[in-house]
Scaffold this active site. Structure first.
Site, mmCIF file in Angstrom:
data_model
loop_
_atom_site.group_PDB
_atom_site.id
_atom_site.type_symbol
_atom_site.label_atom_id
_atom_site.label_comp_id
_atom_site.label_asym_id
_atom_site.label_seq_id
_atom_site.Cartn_x
_atom_site.Cartn_y
_atom_site.Cartn_z
ATOM 1 N N THR B 182 -39.266 -6.812 19.565
ATOM 2 C CA THR B 182 -37.852 -6.430 19.473
ATOM 3 C C THR B 182 -37.303 -6.905 18.133
ATOM 4 O OG1 THR B 182 -37.520 -6.535 21.849
ATOM 5 C CG2 THR B 182 -35.565 -6.924 20.493
ATOM 6 N N GLY B 212 -33.464 -3.209 29.350
ATOM 7 C CA GLY B 212 -33.578 -4.646 29.142
ATOM 8 C C GLY B 212 -32.283 -5.228 28.604
ATOM 9 N N ASP B 213 -32.402 -6.371 27.940
ATOM 10 C CA ASP B 213 -31.198 -7.067 27.471
ATOM 11 C C ASP B 213 -30.679 -6.539 26.137
ATOM 12 O OD1 ASP B 213 -33.587 -8.164 26.285
ATOM 13 O OD2 ASP B 213 -32.318 -9.741 25.439
#
Lengths: 315, 315
Positions: B182, B212-213
């Site tokens: 990421t 996801g976050d």
């Protein structure tokens, strides 16, 4: 326009429990006729009774939250499940999340179009996958593997209850009260565990694909046994921007603020007027319900005999 | 396995600026050959140089963050944009978010499959819609209206650089280092404004639809001028559960902790070992880069002449 209600309770012993629910914050309530108001309060009381029974019988906060939110999703009075508002394309796209304060396990779904009870799908994401949030077709494909009830879009679009009159009508992607009707629940069970859940159809005439705060852990929903459980309702973008649900936890954890003080800081100082409201429940059983909108459909019950519903909290 | 690096700086005057970036945290770095390591560091330095130039020339933190993340998205070494990992179905589904610390404006996209630069689409959501997060087809339809470069899935699947060898290979939905790569950036500009952005292909073999976050404001990304800007990388579900990015802001705001103390609390005490890392930048120009994984690709530069990249931060 600022309103607050706090009910303090003694620290929860093993037989104590508490629960609060909401059916959205906004201005529609002021325009409702008396009959529609009574039907809304009846719906809230019916859902609250379901949660009360689970908790009084020793059931888990998580089970109570799921059951209450399911009941409100199935009730066409609210903007979640059956009564969901429509996108600017005229479709229903539903969001939900649930969180277990004892383990911080959580699950959420966004943009689902064919799932009768998004809150139950969110719980399955929590328990049956390694993920927290599934969106769109992926969430729907997962729902199919879980044998959850699926419905056609017509389920959301037809048979809708007009929020002002409670009459049955075909839905239109219109309406000026864009953030009324999200539903949520917070609960404390006899074991001292907290849980929170939220479900919504989002905002009226939202862009297709828009995800609001309801499925965002930390924004619309949060639960942690060390502090409290929170479910929000309002303009979701503002709740995401200010991490509303988690901010209340953080104020209690890091600034030693009371639940009431933390909620008041958010509702009165952080969020602009007419943005929304929230329900929150601390680990000692204190229930806080606040909103900076004209009204908020909500209710609370606990093991000390409290059982009441509101369409507006008087400050 | 715990690592920390802090570079304190004097309060930023009008000509001061600072920037940090990351290219993911995980165990892959330990397995990389020397050539691959050098290529990764070259990529980081190249992206950092882009941000440095913008900030040194008086550009905005937001522009620097977008440009740096775009460069890393276009670089096949990282799990974002071109180098994104694949779902269990073999597709690339990309997530990104960006936040302006001066206004708390934010934008995000999730599950986009045909957008070359998700970070730019996220910024357009921020500036061109009333929403914060768009997912799936709705996000892609919006991208089409913005005349942003669209690509075929082949762009993500072919021409991939193997993270261990840097050789070109056709992608397979496999790999045991599921959370490496990421990308993110935090920046402070000469006007004292903070910004943060994060972009990812998610986790290897994720379920289709998994979010996801990285696109969740408060989890993977947050920026607020009163405290700091944060971008996280790691097992996204844990970052959502703990509201990592916002928690650092909250610790500074409510507990008066330093940025370093707040980040250390998260990385060493809250997240389990081998979960991930983060970069953070306070409004006084202090840069913190920490991870509890074997490595984290990252770099930092500022107006005092600092310019360095790391594949692992020594504690």
């Amino acid at each position: 326009m600022m309103s607050a209600l706090v009910a303090s309770a003694q620290p929860i012993a093993s037989s104590k429990w508490a629960i609060a629910l909401h059916g959205g914050a906004g201005g529609s309530l002021a325009k409702m006729g008396e009959e529609a108001k009574q039907l809304h309060r009846d719906s809230l009381a019916c859902a609250l009774e379901i949660g009360k029974k689970i908790l009084a019988n020793g059931g888990s906060a998580l089970d109570a939250v799921e059951a209450v939110v399911r009941a409100l999703e199935d009730d066409a009075h609210f903007n979640a499940g059956r009564g969901s508002v429509l996108t600017e394309s005229g479709n229903a796209e539903l969001d939900a999340s649930i969180m277990d304060g004892s383990t911080k396990s959580c699950g959420a779904v966004a943009n689902v179009t064919n799932v009768k009870n998004p809150i139950t799908l969110a719980r399955r994401v929590m328990t049956e996958t390694k993920h927290v949030l599934l969106a769109g077709k992926g969430a729907e494909d997962f729902a199919a593997t879980q044998n959850l009830p699926l419905v056609e879009q017509a389920y959301f679009i037809s048979g809708h209850r007009d929020p002002l009159t409670s009459s049955i009508a075909i839905r239109e992607p219109t309406g000026d009260d864009s953030h009324y009707g999200t539903v949520g629940c917070v609960a404390l069970d006899q074991k001292g565990n907290l849980a929170a859940g939220t479900s919504t159809g989002g905002t009226t005439k939202k862009m297709p694909g828009r995800v609001g705060d309801s499925p965002i852990i930390g924004a619309g929903t949060y639960a942690s046994n060390d502090t409290c459980a929170v479910s929000g309702t309002g303009i979701g973008e503002e709740y995401i921007r200010h991490a509303v649900a988690y901010d209340i936890v953080a104020q209690m954890r890091y600034a030693n603020r009371s639940l009431e003080a933390a909620a008041t800081e958010i509702i009165e100082n952080r969020l602009k007027p007419d943005t929304g409201g929230l329900i929150a429940l601390s680990n000692d059983g204190t229930i806080v319900m606040q909103h900076n909108t004209e009204g908020m459909a909500c209710g609370a019950a606990d093991s000390q005999g409290r059982f009441e519903t509101f369409l507006k909290i008087e400050k």
